[in-house]
Design an enzyme around this catalytic site. Structure first.
Site, mmCIF file in Angstrom:
data_model
loop_
_atom_site.group_PDB
_atom_site.id
_atom_site.type_symbol
_atom_site.label_atom_id
_atom_site.label_comp_id
_atom_site.label_asym_id
_atom_site.label_seq_id
_atom_site.Cartn_x
_atom_site.Cartn_y
_atom_site.Cartn_z
ATOM 1 N N VAL A 33 1.162 -0.112 5.790
ATOM 2 C CA VAL A 33 0.982 -0.788 7.558
ATOM 3 C C VAL A 33 0.241 -1.411 7.536
ATOM 4 C CG1 VAL A 33 1.328 0.296 9.591
ATOM 5 C CG2 VAL A 33 2.857 1.125 8.617
ATOM 6 N N CYS A 38 0.947 -1.153 0.199
ATOM 7 C CA CYS A 38 0.017 -0.421 -0.001
ATOM 8 C C CYS A 38 0.413 0.956 0.109
ATOM 9 C CB CYS A 38 -0.571 0.410 1.320
ATOM 10 S SG CYS A 38 -0.126 -0.713 2.644
#
Length: 358
Positions: free
Chosen positions: A136, A132
């Protein structure tokens, strides 16, 4: 550098993915990009000096028959589900981009299975990087789900295992809740599951409360249209007739306004004792909750509900054919006579309908 999670499976951030796509990789053959944008040009937009070759293979929308086969998507038909392309230095990397936002109202479940299948295919044919923006939350949620399904792990065990490889991962609370639901649905997205239906309705309500316009493309199909009735999953009836589904018809004109698939179940509340403050105390027995069944059904918003589409916070639900009043809706919720609160609520009174089969 990406972190190795399992054999042929890596997690990383947008910088890791950009470097692999720009310079190539001796290991990674598949890249799953979980970002707000699924456009091919995203990396060149993110870093203006970076030009990564890409050749589109296909774009898949929720309305595509291939995506819908065997399932009912809760996504708008116009919603991009994923974008596939050959990308990278020599156009040898297969990249799938999925538009998921890292927010508290994002519906991760509706994208989950296509992501997990892509990861599995990538591992069988090479190695997969899931990323992403920061590496995270979104990518961690997808990989946690993959570990849950592939290794039959609980949400907690899968996330703990991922943290052994990459200690800073932290999916947001909304994603964690959905992963728990994924576990309870036996590691698949069961769109007929009552809990999933309530979750989807809550997401829709949250979107409304944030001031977003709710158009009918996000509503359920109109069961009164012949084609829609035929596509409805059949429900077993008390008489054992498996070829029919329970249908709720307008008592005045007999038009089908809902079927069993549209119902959002709720747990009975405290019955009439929930309304004790409204009633005089007396020696009668009308306060016994077991003496009262629910006088209404609560359903998902459907495309025939024109009043809902107009944007009011509450109002009447009338038959689209004869205009007979069928019930009421309220985005802030309605309390059933059993005592339960349903939020948002789309309520049809049983006294205004006949129950039959289609």
């Amino acid at each position: 550098m990406p972190y190795l999670v399992r054999e042929n499976l890596f997690i990383g951030n947008i910088g890791d993915a950009a470097e692999i796509l720009e310079k190539g990789s001796s290991e990674i053959t598949h890249v799953l990009s979980v970002l707000s944008s699924a456009s091919i040009s995203f990396f060149s937009e993110w870093r203006s000096s970076l030009e990564i070759p890409a050749k589109e293979i296909k774009r898949v929308f929720a309305g595509d028959s291939e995506f819908l086969e065997g399932s009912k998507s809760a996504l708008s038909p116009e919603k991009l589900v994923y974008n596939m392309e050959y990308a990278g230095k020599d156009l040898k990397i297969v990249r799938m981009a999925v538009p998921i936002k890292d927010t508290e109202d994002e519906n991760l479940l509706d994208y989950l299975e296509v992501c997990l299948d892509f990861i599995e295919d990538g591992r069988k044919n090479g190695a997969t990087l899931v990323h992403c923006f920061a590496g995270v939350s979104r990518s961690a949620a997808i990989i946690t789900a993959y570990l849950m399904r592939s290794e039959q792990l609980s949400q907690e065990a899968a996330l703990e295992s991922l943290r052994d490889c990459c200690e800073f991962v932290s999916p947001n609370d909304n994603f964690l809740e959905q992963l728990k639901m994924f576990e309870e649905m036996n590691f698949k997205v069961d769109r007929g599951n009552p809990k999933y239906k309530r979750f989807r309705l809550r997401i829709l309500g949250d979107s409304y409360n944030r001031g977003h316009k709710i158009d009918s493309s996000k509503f359920g199909a109109d069961p009164g249209l012949p084609r829609e009735v035929e596509s409805t999953n059949p429900e077993t009836l008390p008489d054992g007739n498996k070829s029919s589904t329970v249908a709720y018809r307008c008592k005045k004109c007999r038009r089908v306004v809902a079927v069993q698939d549209n119902i959002v179940n709720h747990n009975p509340g405290e019955g009439m004792t929930a309304f004790q403050w409204q009633k005089r105390r007396s020696g009668n027995n009308f306060n016994k909750p077991d003496d009262f069944g629910c006088s209404s059904i609560f359903i998902e918003p459907l495309k025939w509900m024109k009043t809902v589409e107009e944007g009011a916070i509450e109002g009447k639900l009338s038959c689209v054919h004869c205009d007979a009043r069928l019930g009421y809706f309220n985005w802030s919720g309605i309390q059933c006579n059993c005592g339960s609160w349903i939020t948002p609520a789309f309520q049809l009174h049983k006294s205004r309908m006949d129950i039959s089969t289609v």
